[in-house]
Design a protein around this motif. Structure first.
Motif, PDB file in Angstrom:
ATOM      1  N   GLY A  10      30.588  30.271  35.761  1.00  0.00           N
ATOM      2  CA  GLY A  10      30.791  30.613  37.293  1.00  0.00           C
ATOM      3  C   GLY A  10      31.578  31.921  37.201  1.00  0.00           C
ATOM      4  N   THR A  11      32.859  31.769  37.883  1.00  0.00           N
ATOM      5  CA  THR A  11      33.804  32.931  38.027  1.00  0.00           C
ATOM      6  C   THR A  11      34.703  33.627  36.850  1.00  0.00           C
ATOM      7  OG1 THR A  11      34.196  31.801  40.111  1.00  0.00           O
ATOM      8  CG2 THR A  11      35.334  33.670  39.878  1.00  0.00           C
ATOM      9  N   GLY A  12      35.031  32.454  36.053  1.00  0.00           N
ATOM     10  CA  GLY A  12      35.709  32.733  34.736  1.00  0.00           C
ATOM     11  C   GLY A  12      37.204  32.993  34.905  1.00  0.00           C
ATOM     12  N   THR A  13      37.682  32.480  35.848  1.00  0.00           N
ATOM     13  CA  THR A  13      39.291  32.810  35.790  1.00  0.00           C
ATOM     14  C   THR A  13      39.963  31.941  34.739  1.00  0.00           C
ATOM     15  OG1 THR A  13      39.760  30.979  37.353  1.00  0.00           O
ATOM     16  CG2 THR A  13      39.240  32.992  38.248  1.00  0.00           C
ATOM     17  N   ASN A  14      39.368  30.728  34.380  1.00  0.00           N
ATOM     18  CA  ASN A  14      39.974  30.266  33.359  1.00  0.00           C
ATOM     19  C   ASN A  14      39.726  30.842  32.132  1.00  0.00           C
ATOM     20  OD1 ASN A  14      41.642  27.422  33.987  1.00  0.00           O
ATOM     21  ND2 ASN A  14      39.765  27.633  35.349  1.00  0.00           N
ATOM     22  N   PHE A  15      38.390  31.347  31.675  1.00  0.00           N
ATOM     23  CA  PHE A  15      38.043  32.137  30.698  1.00  0.00           C
ATOM     24  C   PHE A  15      39.025  33.256  30.306  1.00  0.00           C
ATOM     25  CE2 PHE A  15      36.161  36.173  29.380  1.00  0.00           C
ATOM     26  CZ  PHE A  15      35.996  35.857  28.007  1.00  0.00           C
ATOM     27  N   VAL A  16      39.541  33.962  31.607  1.00  0.00           N
ATOM     28  CA  VAL A  16      40.356  35.211  31.499  1.00  0.00           C
ATOM     29  C   VAL A  16      41.897  34.679  31.174  1.00  0.00           C
ATOM     30  CG1 VAL A  16      41.398  36.827  32.772  1.00  0.00           C
ATOM     31  CG2 VAL A  16      39.101  36.615  32.966  1.00  0.00           C
ATOM     32  N   ALA A  17      42.263  33.451  31.691  1.00  0.00           N
ATOM     33  CA  ALA A  17      43.567  33.073  31.494  1.00  0.00           C
ATOM     34  C   ALA A  17      43.819  32.746  30.095  1.00  0.00           C
ATOM     35  CB  ALA A  17      43.912  31.850  32.293  1.00  0.00           C
ATOM     36  N   LEU A  18      42.719  31.993  29.416  1.00  0.00           N
ATOM     37  CA  LEU A  18      42.876  31.648  27.927  1.00  0.00           C
ATOM     38  C   LEU A  18      42.823  32.704  27.300  1.00  0.00           C
ATOM     39  CD1 LEU A  18      40.141  28.585  28.252  1.00  0.00           C
ATOM     40  CD2 LEU A  18      42.684  28.607  27.561  1.00  0.00           C
ATOM     41  N   THR A  19      41.871  33.788  27.314  1.00  0.00           N
ATOM     42  CA  THR A  19      41.539  34.801  26.460  1.00  0.00           C
ATOM     43  C   THR A  19      42.724  35.654  26.392  1.00  0.00           C
ATOM     44  OG1 THR A  19      39.292  34.764  26.812  1.00  0.00           O
ATOM     45  CG2 THR A  19      40.244  36.914  26.140  1.00  0.00           C
ATOM     46  N   LEU A  44      30.457  36.886  32.927  1.00  0.00           N
ATOM     47  CA  LEU A  44      29.919  37.907  31.959  1.00  0.00           C
ATOM     48  C   LEU A  44      30.646  38.960  32.086  1.00  0.00           C
ATOM     49  CD1 LEU A  44      26.225  36.918  32.617  1.00  0.00           C
ATOM     50  CD2 LEU A  44      27.708  36.332  30.731  1.00  0.00           C
ATOM     51  N   GLN A  45      30.813  39.694  33.386  1.00  0.00           N
ATOM     52  CA  GLN A  45      31.546  40.935  33.606  1.00  0.00           C
ATOM     53  C   GLN A  45      32.839  40.899  33.044  1.00  0.00           C
ATOM     54  OE1 GLN A  45      30.453  43.960  34.702  1.00  0.00           O
ATOM     55  NE2 GLN A  45      32.573  44.752  34.456  1.00  0.00           N
ATOM     56  N   ARG A  46      33.716  39.793  33.062  1.00  0.00           N
ATOM     57  CA  ARG A  46      35.063  39.542  32.643  1.00  0.00           C
ATOM     58  C   ARG A  46      34.968  39.379  31.421  1.00  0.00           C
ATOM     59  NH1 ARG A  46      38.648  37.351  36.916  1.00  0.00           N
ATOM     60  NH2 ARG A  46      37.562  36.712  38.638  1.00  0.00           N
ATOM     61  N   ALA A  47      33.935  38.782  30.705  1.00  0.00           N
ATOM     62  CA  ALA A  47      33.819  38.909  29.269  1.00  0.00           C
ATOM     63  C   ALA A  47      33.712  40.357  28.489  1.00  0.00           C
ATOM     64  CB  ALA A  47      32.715  37.993  28.657  1.00  0.00           C
ATOM     65  N   ALA A  48      32.754  41.004  29.133  1.00  0.00           N
ATOM     66  CA  ALA A  48      32.606  42.395  28.825  1.00  0.00           C
ATOM     67  C   ALA A  48      33.882  43.170  28.877  1.00  0.00           C
ATOM     68  CB  ALA A  48      31.568  43.149  29.636  1.00  0.00           C
ATOM     69  N   GLU A  49      34.773  43.235  29.941  1.00  0.00           N
ATOM     70  CA  GLU A  49      35.745  43.858  30.020  1.00  0.00           C
ATOM     71  C   GLU A  49      36.883  43.352  28.915  1.00  0.00           C
ATOM     72  OE1 GLU A  49      35.736  44.149  35.043  1.00  0.00           O
ATOM     73  OE2 GLU A  49      37.140  42.884  33.888  1.00  0.00           O
ATOM     74  N   LEU A  50      36.830  42.341  28.375  1.00  0.00           N
ATOM     75  CA  LEU A  50      37.903  41.782  27.426  1.00  0.00           C
ATOM     76  C   LEU A  50      37.221  41.871  26.126  1.00  0.00           C
ATOM     77  CD1 LEU A  50      39.250  38.633  29.479  1.00  0.00           C
ATOM     78  CD2 LEU A  50      40.668  40.911  28.714  1.00  0.00           C
ATOM     79  N   LYS A  51      35.912  42.633  26.071  1.00  0.00           N
ATOM     80  CA  LYS A  51      35.247  42.503  24.693  1.00  0.00           C
ATOM     81  C   LYS A  51      35.044  41.560  24.072  1.00  0.00           C
ATOM     82  CE  LYS A  51      37.062  47.549  24.607  1.00  0.00           C
ATOM     83  NZ  LYS A  51      36.491  47.754  25.779  1.00  0.00           N
ATOM     84  N   VAL A  52      34.696  40.318  24.868  1.00  0.00           N
ATOM     85  CA  VAL A  52      34.332  39.026  24.067  1.00  0.00           C
ATOM     86  C   VAL A  52      32.928  39.242  23.954  1.00  0.00           C
ATOM     87  CG1 VAL A  52      34.167  36.416  24.240  1.00  0.00           C
ATOM     88  CG2 VAL A  52      36.364  37.769  24.808  1.00  0.00           C
TER      89      VAL A  52
END
Ligand code: GAR
Length: 191
Positions: A10-19, A44-52
Motif C-alpha cells: 500500500g502506502t509504504g511509509t514503513n518502507f520509507v522509514a526502513l530504507t 511504488l512511487q516511493r521506491a522509485a524516488e529512493l532508487k530501490v
C-alpha cells in the motif's frame, strides 16, 4: 553487505522509514528489492524516488499461489536477497516462500499481538475501547500475524483520541521500532 527485500502492498511509509534508516544509520544492509502485489500502490512511487528496484507481482496472472511465490523467489534469488521484511504486505505468506526463507521473514503489526491480529489492528483496538495498544515486530509463520515476537512497543489510547490521531501515533511508533529492530538483529548477526 547483506541484501534484503521489503514486501509492501500500500502506502509504504514503513518502507520509507526502513530504507531511510538504513541509509542514514549506515547499516550494513541494502534494500535490494521492493516486492509489491498492487500495480497502483503508492509505495511504488516511493521506491522509485529512493532508487530501490521494484518487482510487481500480479497473483492473478499465475495458476496458484505457489507459482506466484516461485516467481517472487526467482527475483529474490536474482537479487541475492537473504531476508525479507514485510511492511504492510496484506497477503499471507505461503509455504513456498516460508520454506525458502525460514526464520528470515519479519513482519510489523499495528497492535500488541496476540491482540487484534488481521488487517485492521488499529481500528479493532480503538473500537474495543482498550486503554493501551501498540506495535509488534515478529517473525512470521504459516498463520496470520503469529510467529515468535521480537519486540513490542505500547501506545496509550487517550480519551481525546480519534481513530486518525491514534493511527498517526501508531505509525510514528512503527517508523521507530521497525528500523531499531532491524539494526539490532543485524548487530547480533540474527538476520
Ligand atoms: C502498517 O500499519 C502495518 O503495521 C500494517 O499495514 C500498515 C502499512 O502501512 N500491517 C498490517 O496490518 C499487517 N497485518 P504503510 O504502507 O504506510 O507502511
Amino acid at each position: 553487505m547483506k541484501k534484503i527485500a521489503i514486501f509492501a502492498s500500500g502506502t509504504g511509509t514503513n518502507f520509507v522509514a526502513l530504507t531511510k534508516a538504513i541509509q542514514q544509520q549506515h547499516l550494513p544492509v541494502t534494500v535490494s528489492l521492493l516486492v509489491c502485489d498492487h500495480e497502483d500502490a503508492q509505495v511504488l512511487q516511493r521506491a522509485a524516488e529512493l532508487k530501490v528496484p521494484i518487482f510487481v507481482i500480479n497473483f492473478k496472472a499465475y495458476p496458484n499461489k505457489a507459482a506466484a511465490e516461485q516467481a517472487i523467489l526467482d527475483q529474490l534469488a536474482k537479487a541475492e536477497v537473504t531476508a525479507i521484511l514485510l511492511a504492510g504486505y496484506m497477503r499471507i505468506i505461503g509455504p513456498t516462500l516460508l520454506g525458502a526463507y525460514t526464520n528470515k521473514i519479519l513482519n510489523i503489526h499495528p497492535a500488541l499481538l496476540p491482540n487484534f491480529p488481521g488487517a485492521h489492528g488499529i481500528e479493532d483496538a480503538f473500537k474495543a475501547g482498550v486503554k493501551t495498544t501498540g506495535v509488534t515486530v515478529h517473525y512470521i509463520d504459516a498463520a496470520v500475524d503469529s510467529g515468535p515476537i521480537i519486540a513490542q512497543k505500547a501506545v496509550p489510547i487517550l480519551a481525546e483520541d480519534t481513530l486518525a490521531t491514534l493511527e498517526a501515533r501508531i505509525h510514528e511508533t512503527e517508523h521507530q521500532l521497525y528500523p531499531a529492530v532491524l539494526a539490532d538483529l543485524i548487530k547480533k548477526g540474527d538476520l
